[in-house]
Design a protein around this motif. Structure first.
Motif, PDB file in Angstrom:
ATOM      1  N   ASN A 163      40.645  36.729  45.532  1.00  0.00           N
ATOM      2  CA  ASN A 163      39.844  37.918  45.620  1.00  0.00           C
ATOM      3  C   ASN A 163      38.600  37.679  44.944  1.00  0.00           C
ATOM      4  O   ASN A 163      37.494  38.090  45.506  1.00  0.00           O
ATOM      5  N   VAL A 164      38.520  37.097  43.690  1.00  0.00           N
ATOM      6  CA  VAL A 164      37.151  36.754  43.001  1.00  0.00           C
ATOM      7  C   VAL A 164      36.254  36.047  43.752  1.00  0.00           C
ATOM      8  O   VAL A 164      35.013  36.110  44.017  1.00  0.00           O
TER       9      VAL A 164
ATOM     10  N   ARG B 224      44.468  36.633  42.612  1.00  0.00           N
ATOM     11  CA  ARG B 224      43.384  37.133  41.858  1.00  0.00           C
ATOM     12  C   ARG B 224      42.287  36.207  42.185  1.00  0.00           C
ATOM     13  O   ARG B 224      41.286  36.738  42.255  1.00  0.00           O
TER      14      ARG B 224
END
Length: 178
Positions: free
Chosen positions: A7-8, A4
């Motif tokens: 991805n950010v 995550r």
């Protein structure tokens, strides 16, 4: 969790790149197309550089002329050198000073263990030292009655050398003391 975060970070990077590229693309579309008539061809100059009357930029502004010294050193022939001229002055030790009929003489001990008698105008030391004076101890009495030694027993040796920078002759006085 790591995926995550990755991805950010990736999305943020794309966002920053998009913010930087989109305005530049928008500017390119708003510019009118240049016509071939408005393009000016560079003119050819037939300029030649003439160094006459100008200094060379690679030469230093201040030139330092080397000092050439004519060194004429008095060298005593090896045949005339005595046993006292085999050693440096600092290797000698003053043993005694004797004054006979007003003429001072000194006894020095050489590094080889032998003792030699020295008088004024004798050569001593490896650098052509000449004995110029043999000074005896001078004692004075001050106003309180105390004895003060003004100068010790010593042999004054004059060595002549040459300054390596200026090339001038330099006279140096050295002392052999008890």
């Amino acid at each position: 969790m790591k995926l995550r975060f990755f991805n950010v970070c990736f999305a943020m990077t794309l966002l920053f790149i998009g913010c930087a590229v989109l305005p530049a693309l928008a500017q390119d579309q708003t510019k009118p197309a240049e016509t071939s008539a408005s393009v000016v061809a560079p003119q050819e100059d037939n300029f030649t550089y003439s160094p006459q009357g100008r200094r060379d930029p690679f030469e230093p502004l201040v030139t330092k002329e080397p000092v050439v010294a004519e060194v004429v050193k008095k060298v005593r022939p090896e045949v005339l050198k005595g046993p006292l001229e085999k050693y440096e002055l600092k290797q000698f030790r003053l043993l005694a000073i004797i004054v006979v009929r007003g003429t001072p003489r000194a006894m020095v001990k050489a590094p080889d263990g032998k003792s030699y008698t020295v008088k004024v105008d004798d050569y001593i030391g490896m650098n052509g030292g000449l004995v110029t004076d043999i000074q005896t101890k001078i004692i004075d009495i001050d106003q309180n009655g105390m004895r003060i030694e003004k100068s010790p027993d010593r042999i004054v040796v004059e060595e002549t050398g040459y300054d390596s920078v200026t090339g001038k002759q330099v006279i140096d006085y050295r002392y052999i003391v008890m």
